[in-house]
Design a protein around this motif. Structure first.
Motif, PDB file in Angstrom:
ATOM      1  N   UNK A 254      38.173  13.714  88.589  1.00 38.32           N
ATOM      2  CA  UNK A 254      38.784  15.028  88.359  1.00 38.32           C
ATOM      3  C   UNK A 254      39.584  15.044  87.063  1.00 38.32           C
ATOM      4  N   UNK A 255      40.299  13.948  86.811  1.00 41.50           N
ATOM      5  CA  UNK A 255      41.058  13.883  85.560  1.00 41.50           C
ATOM      6  C   UNK A 255      40.129  13.904  84.357  1.00 41.50           C
ATOM      7  N   UNK A 256      39.030  13.159  84.447  1.00 40.43           N
ATOM      8  CA  UNK A 256      38.084  13.133  83.328  1.00 40.43           C
ATOM      9  C   UNK A 256      37.462  14.516  83.119  1.00 40.43           C
ATOM     10  N   UNK A 257      37.081  15.168  84.291  1.00 41.74           N
ATOM     11  CA  UNK A 257      36.521  16.513  84.181  1.00 41.74           C
ATOM     12  C   UNK A 257      37.528  17.488  83.591  1.00 41.74           C
ATOM     13  N   UNK A 258      38.789  17.357  84.066  1.00 39.61           N
ATOM     14  CA  UNK A 258      39.817  18.268  83.546  1.00 39.61           C
ATOM     15  C   UNK A 258      40.041  18.055  82.052  1.00 39.61           C
ATOM     16  N   UNK A 259      40.072  16.759  81.632  1.00 38.85           N
ATOM     17  CA  UNK A 259      40.228  16.482  80.207  1.00 38.85           C
ATOM     18  C   UNK A 259      39.036  17.031  79.412  1.00 38.85           C
ATOM     19  N   UNK A 264      36.869  21.125  76.001  1.00 39.36           N
ATOM     20  CA  UNK A 264      35.868  22.173  75.766  1.00 39.36           C
ATOM     21  C   UNK A 264      36.544  23.511  75.495  1.00 39.36           C
ATOM     22  N   UNK A 265      37.592  23.803  76.270  1.00 39.20           N
ATOM     23  CA  UNK A 265      38.323  25.064  76.063  1.00 39.20           C
ATOM     24  C   UNK A 265      38.976  25.080  74.690  1.00 39.20           C
ATOM     25  N   UNK A 266      39.556  23.914  74.316  1.00 44.22           N
ATOM     26  CA  UNK A 266      40.164  23.856  72.984  1.00 44.22           C
ATOM     27  C   UNK A 266      39.125  24.076  71.889  1.00 44.22           C
ATOM     28  N   UNK A 267      37.974  23.430  72.054  1.00 42.51           N
ATOM     29  CA  UNK A 267      36.912  23.614  71.056  1.00 42.51           C
ATOM     30  C   UNK A 267      36.429  25.065  71.030  1.00 42.51           C
ATOM     31  N   UNK A 268      36.304  25.667  72.255  1.00 45.66           N
ATOM     32  CA  UNK A 268      35.878  27.059  72.329  1.00 45.66           C
ATOM     33  C   UNK A 268      36.915  27.987  71.692  1.00 45.66           C
ATOM     34  N   UNK A 269      38.187  27.676  71.972  1.00 44.23           N
ATOM     35  CA  UNK A 269      39.234  28.493  71.372  1.00 44.23           C
ATOM     36  C   UNK A 269      39.227  28.363  69.855  1.00 44.23           C
ATOM     37  N   UNK A 270      39.009  27.155  69.386  1.00 45.97           N
ATOM     38  CA  UNK A 270      38.930  26.960  67.933  1.00 45.97           C
ATOM     39  C   UNK A 270      37.730  27.687  67.344  1.00 45.97           C
ATOM     40  N   UNK A 271      36.626  27.663  68.057  1.00 43.63           N
ATOM     41  CA  UNK A 271      35.427  28.356  67.559  1.00 43.63           C
ATOM     42  C   UNK A 271      35.625  29.861  67.550  1.00 43.63           C
ATOM     43  N   UNK A 272      36.300  30.395  68.612  1.00 50.71           N
ATOM     44  CA  UNK A 272      36.549  31.836  68.663  1.00 50.71           C
ATOM     45  C   UNK A 272      37.517  32.273  67.576  1.00 50.71           C
ATOM     46  N   UNK A 273      38.409  31.389  67.208  1.00 50.11           N
ATOM     47  CA  UNK A 273      39.374  31.742  66.169  1.00 50.11           C
ATOM     48  C   UNK A 273      38.744  31.814  64.787  1.00 50.11           C
ATOM     49  N   UNK A 274      37.583  31.235  64.640  1.00 50.12           N
ATOM     50  CA  UNK A 274      36.920  31.252  63.343  1.00 50.12           C
ATOM     51  C   UNK A 274      36.266  32.624  63.093  1.00 50.12           C
ATOM     52  N   UNK A 275      35.693  32.792  61.897  1.00 48.01           N
ATOM     53  CA  UNK A 275      35.012  34.046  61.538  1.00 48.01           C
ATOM     54  C   UNK A 275      33.747  34.227  62.348  1.00 48.01           C
TER      55      UNK A 275
END
Length: 361
Positions: A254-259, A264-275
């Motif tokens: 669960x910890x590995x999945x959560x990490x 993934x959420x951080x990467x998605x958020x970074x991708x959404x923040x881009x143009x």
């Protein structure tokens, strides 16, 4: 002169003298008797052997006791009356019958060990010391056996011997004789009593065998139960360890999945923040909508669908509106925390949303 006086006294006196002479000859017989055979003659110079005591009378009255070695006496006046042996004497006590406390008749005999401690008392204290001690030993043995039961007679032979010795010493103290030991030789039991004793021994042995067998069965059952207990304890400990390991593994997973999800959420958020991130998000939502729409009515025939199910543009716009509504408070909070800076004005969200819808259509 003594012979003439005996003839004149009559046959009764002669018989009495002969009986006394026989007793004295028996008392003065060779070993194992207490006295030497015959009395030595008084020739004036005498040699007394070691471990012997010669009792001397002068004119019929006790005079002295000769010690071992060279001694001088007066002939005709002094006479050697008794010769006592100071060695340890062994006397066989004849077999006799005795009744125990539980009314069992026994035939028992023994051996008596004596020693003369006072030659004077042994010579003048009793007429026949050997006979007196033998009779005393027999009577004491009967009285002591009458105090014990049959089983205790066989178990307490040492105490029985000690009691007999004490009783003999108390009575023979005035005789100058001391009893050193008394040992029981043989104890003969009646045949019926012997048979009952054998039956009792057999029964006792069978009882012991039964008890030992039952104890063995009990020990075996205890060992089996103990083994089962240990097996259950080990199985429960193994199951506990398995559950702990499984829980630890699940927690780690669960910890590995959560990490991974957080990354993934951080990467998605970074991708959404881009143009053009919103356009990519709209494309992903549309693909997921089409994929979910293709799986309708596969698991169940009963479905609840909105009125504009086929309008993909409207569904994507609603999803992006929900995302914008959720992300707007976080953006406002972030702007409040950030210091004011001169930045380029951004277009309104409605215009961006219309532009994205136009691009997706």
């Amino acid at each position: 002169m003594l012979a003439r006086a005996g003839r004149r006294a009559g046959p009764g006196l002669v018989l009495l003298q002969r009986s006394q002479q026989l007793k004295r000859s028996a008392w003065l017989a060779p070993a194992p008797c207490r006295l030497n055979s015959g009395l030595p003659m008084n020739i004036g110079v005498l040699f007394v052997p070691q471990q012997e005591a010669w009792v001397v009378e002068r004119m019929g009255k006790f005079h002295r006791i000769l010690e071992p070695g060279l001694n001088f006496l007066i002939p005709l006046l002094d006479r050697i009356r008794y010769v006592q042996s100071l060695k340890e004497i062994v006397i066989n006590v004849p077999e006799q019958s005795a009744v125990t406390l539980d009314n069992v008749t026994l035939q028992i005999d023994g051996v008596l060990y004596l020693r003369v401690m006072d030659p004077y008392k042994a010579s003048y204290g009793v007429e026949d010391p050997e006979y007196a001690v033998t009779q005393l030993a027999q009577t004491t043995m009967r009285s002591e056996l009458g105090k014990l039961s049959l089983d205790r007679v066989f178990r307490e032979r040492e105490s029985l011997n000690a009691n007999i010795v004490d009783a003999i010493n108390q009575a023979s103290d005035c005789w100058g004789i001391r009893c050193l030991r008394y040992e029981i030789k043989d104890i003969h039991v009646p045949p019926r009593v012997k048979e009952s004793m054998q039956m009792q021994v057999e029964a006792e042995r069978r009882k012991r065998a039964t008890v030992l067998e039952s104890e063995g069965t009990r020990e075996s059952a205890i060992n089996v139960a103990e083994g089962q207990k240990q097996a259950q304890i080990l199985a429960s400990e193994a199951e506990k360890a398995e559950q702990i390991n499984k829980a630890a593994g699940e927690a780690n997973a669960m910890l590995v999945k959560a990490r991974a999800k957080a990354e993934a959420i951080q990467l998605l958020a970074a991708a959404l923040a881009q143009q053009h991130g919103s356009a990519a998000a709209s494309l992903s939502v549309a693909e997921q909508y089409v994929s979910a729409f293709s799986k309708l009515a596969k698991d169940s025939n009963t479905l609840l669908l909105p009125a504009n199910t086929g309008d993909v543009t409207n569904m994507v716009a609603q999803a992006l509106g929900i995302y914008t509504a959720l992300s707007k408070p976080q953006a406002v909070k972030a702007q409040e925390e950030m210091p004011p800076a001169c930045e380029d004005p951004q277009p309104p969200a409605t215009e961006v949303l219309k532009a994205e819808q136009a691009g997706s259509s």
